[in-house]
Design a protein around this motif. Structure first.
Motif, PDB file in Angstrom:
ATOM      1  N   LEU A   2      -2.937   7.187  -3.805  1.00 55.24           N
ATOM      2  CA  LEU A   2      -3.201   5.903  -3.156  1.00 55.24           C
ATOM      3  C   LEU A   2      -3.080   4.800  -4.196  1.00 55.24           C
ATOM      4  O   LEU A   2      -3.814   4.785  -5.191  1.00 55.24           O
ATOM      5  CB  LEU A   2      -4.596   5.875  -2.523  1.00 55.24           C
ATOM      6  CG  LEU A   2      -5.021   4.543  -1.891  1.00 55.24           C
ATOM      7  CD1 LEU A   2      -4.085   4.144  -0.756  1.00 55.24           C
ATOM      8  CD2 LEU A   2      -6.472   4.619  -1.395  1.00 55.24           C
ATOM      9  N   ILE A  13      -8.026   2.808   4.796  1.00 53.69           N
ATOM     10  CA  ILE A  13      -6.789   2.021   4.807  1.00 53.69           C
ATOM     11  C   ILE A  13      -6.787   0.986   5.929  1.00 53.69           C
ATOM     12  O   ILE A  13      -6.510  -0.192   5.674  1.00 53.69           O
ATOM     13  CB  ILE A  13      -5.558   2.953   4.865  1.00 53.69           C
ATOM     14  CG1 ILE A  13      -5.443   3.745   3.553  1.00 53.69           C
ATOM     15  CG2 ILE A  13      -4.280   2.142   5.109  1.00 53.69           C
ATOM     16  CD1 ILE A  13      -4.354   4.804   3.560  1.00 53.69           C
ATOM     17  N   ILE A  58       0.858  -1.186   0.000  1.00 52.85           N
ATOM     18  CA  ILE A  58       0.000   0.000   0.000  1.00 52.85           C
ATOM     19  C   ILE A  58       0.893   1.235   0.000  1.00 52.85           C
ATOM     20  O   ILE A  58       1.843   1.319   0.779  1.00 52.85           O
ATOM     21  CB  ILE A  58      -0.920   0.016   1.234  1.00 52.85           C
ATOM     22  CG1 ILE A  58      -1.795  -1.249   1.269  1.00 52.85           C
ATOM     23  CG2 ILE A  58      -1.787   1.270   1.247  1.00 52.85           C
ATOM     24  CD1 ILE A  58      -2.582  -1.402   2.555  1.00 52.85           C
TER      25      ILE A  58
END
Length: 471
Positions: free
Chosen positions: A333, A358, A304
């Motif tokens: 993102l 998240i 991520i």
């Protein structure tokens, strides 16, 4: 005869059961590893994969080419302390009530944080870099959250003094620490490692332009962008700044503009240095991911990449963030899952994704139920091309820090309309923008009487949403 047959059967079957049992215990853990890179002060378009014509970010680009890049990712509060609190708790600032100058995050929320719950479920957890928040009972809480906790040294934030008298960039040191953590992992136990760069935050206490002061970058990228003329901000017309109310024109965003962007020479120097900082952490990410592959852990590791808030970079005559404008709220993102089929990779997704999504996504990847108090939602259905009914099209945005030069506000960023109420001004000052007709948010429709009905509707909607997230 029957007794002999039973004994023979036991002698044959027992070793097989033991072997099967042993084999089951030594099978690699199938839960994925999670590697979470978080950068500071970088808005969504500051990546080459997002269409930037100058910045070189090959590592992040590769993740996007093989994963999913969210084109409409936002923070709910655009400041590092509140945003990082939201990322770790899954809550809006209105709910967790943490920002600079506020009491530590309540233990109830910390006990529902993703590192605490992952560690409790058997994950090896680590945190490296800028923590940026304070926890209730922090000294006793951190070991319950992390097997490894390596915060950025207070002497930083960028060039760190080494024992031999030399200096090294903090992004590179964080890379070394991450590599050491990965080298001690195996397929037997899943891990979750958060790497939080201080880059690309400016050194606010040193206003010398460039590498010697405001935007220090690693030596490895010093050659980049040297002969490139940095284009002016898109919204650099002085009239745009002048159209703001006085409390915005006298805010910290304006004061810091003179720290960074107010002369052509300073602008060119600082912008090159800022871009180099971005390329610098990108190179560090490449090193970390290379070791992950060498260890044979890359095919079961979710990656991520995100930022904690946006950044003006001279637009509208401002620096910093903190407001309701798109430059302040939008973040990059990217999520890469090597296990996903090829036809789901290399995509962009334009659904609204938030920083509070998240932790919910990390919990989902780990196979754990999302705590009821979380206010975000897992992004996995979107990543897996599943049809999601009633996905959000709007969200609460807010900034509640006590600071004389940062005006507080609460608002809604919707699919078409943006509403903001700077509620401590006398009288309160409201903004209303139509993103379809005015994507640059140059006109404040709240000043027009023909939009009073819509303004009242957005005002009521904001009040209702604020009340809902505070419960």
């Amino acid at each position: 005869m029957k007794i002999k047959a039973v004994i023979i059967l036991i002698l044959i079957v027992a070793p097989m059961l033991f072997i099967a049992s042993t084999k089951e215990k030594t099978q690699p853990n199938q839960r994925p590893n999670i590697l979470f890179f978080l950068v500071d002060d970088q808005r969504n378009d500051m990546l080459s994969c997002a269409g930037h014509s100058i910045i070189q970010t090959p590592t992040v680009d590769s993740l996007a080419e093989n994963g999913v890049r969210f084109t409409n990712a936002f923070v709910t509060t655009s400041i590092c302390a509140a945003s990082r609190a939201s990322i770790i708790t899954g809550l809006y600032e209105k709910k967790h009530e943490y920002t600079f100058g506020k009491d530590p995050i309540n233990s109830e929320y910390v006990h529902q944080s993703y590192p605490y719950l992952l560690k409790k479920s058997g994950y090896k957890t680590g945190f490296i870099g800028k923590f940026g928040i304070r926890l209730e009972k922090q000294d006793s809480m951190l070991p319950e959250m992390f097997d490894l906790y390596k915060p950025s040294p207070k002497s930083g934030p960028h060039f760190i003094d080494l024992p031999d008298g030399s200096k090294r960039h903090s992004a590179e040191i964080k890379g070394d620490q991450a590599i050491d953590f990965i080298n001690h992992q195996s397929v037997e136990q899943p891990f979750c490692l958060s790497i939080s760069f201080n880059a690309v935050h400016a050194v606010d206490g040193n206003k010398t332009p460039g590498n010697d002061g405001h935007y220090p970058y690693p030596k490895a990228v010093a050659h980049l962008y040297e002969d490139i003329e940095m284009p002016l901000p898109e919204l650099s017309d002085p009239e745009i700044f002048e159209n703001h109310p006085e409390f915005m024109k006298n805010s910290l965003s304006r004061e810091r503009y003179f720290w960074r962007w107010d002369t052509p020479e300073k602008y060119q120097t600082n912008m090159r240095a800022y871009y180099r900082m971005i390329s610098g952490y990108d190179q560090v990410m490449k090193r970390v991911l290379s070791v992950l592959k060498e260890k044979g852990l890359d095919q079961n590791t979710i990656i991520i990449f995100a930022a904690d808030n946006g950044y003006y970079m001279g637009n509208r005559g401002f620096a910093g963030k903190w407001s309701h404008y798109e430059e302040s709220l939008r973040i990059p993102l990217v999520i890469y899952d090597p296990r996903n089929p090829q036809d789901t990779r290399g995509k962009t997704n334009d659904q609204v994704a938030l920083n509070i999504d998240i932790p919910a996504s990390i919990m989902d990847y780990a196979g754990l139920s999302q705590p009821d108090l979380y206010q975000g939602a897992s992004l996995l259905p979107l990543l897996n091309n599943e049809k999601v009914e009633n996905w959000r099209t709007e969200f609460l945005c807010e900034h509640r820090m006590e600071h004389q030069q940062i005006p507080k506000y609460v608002g809604i960023r919707g699919e078409q309309y943006v509403y903001a109420n700077y509620y401590e001004q006398v009288p309160p000052y409201e903004y209303l923008h139509d993103l379809k007709a005015d994507p640059k948010q140059l006109e404040n429709l709240a000043l027009r009487k023909d939009y009073n009905t819509l303004l009242e509707k957005m005002r009521n909607k904001c009040d209702s949403l604020e009340l809902a997230v505070s419960k």
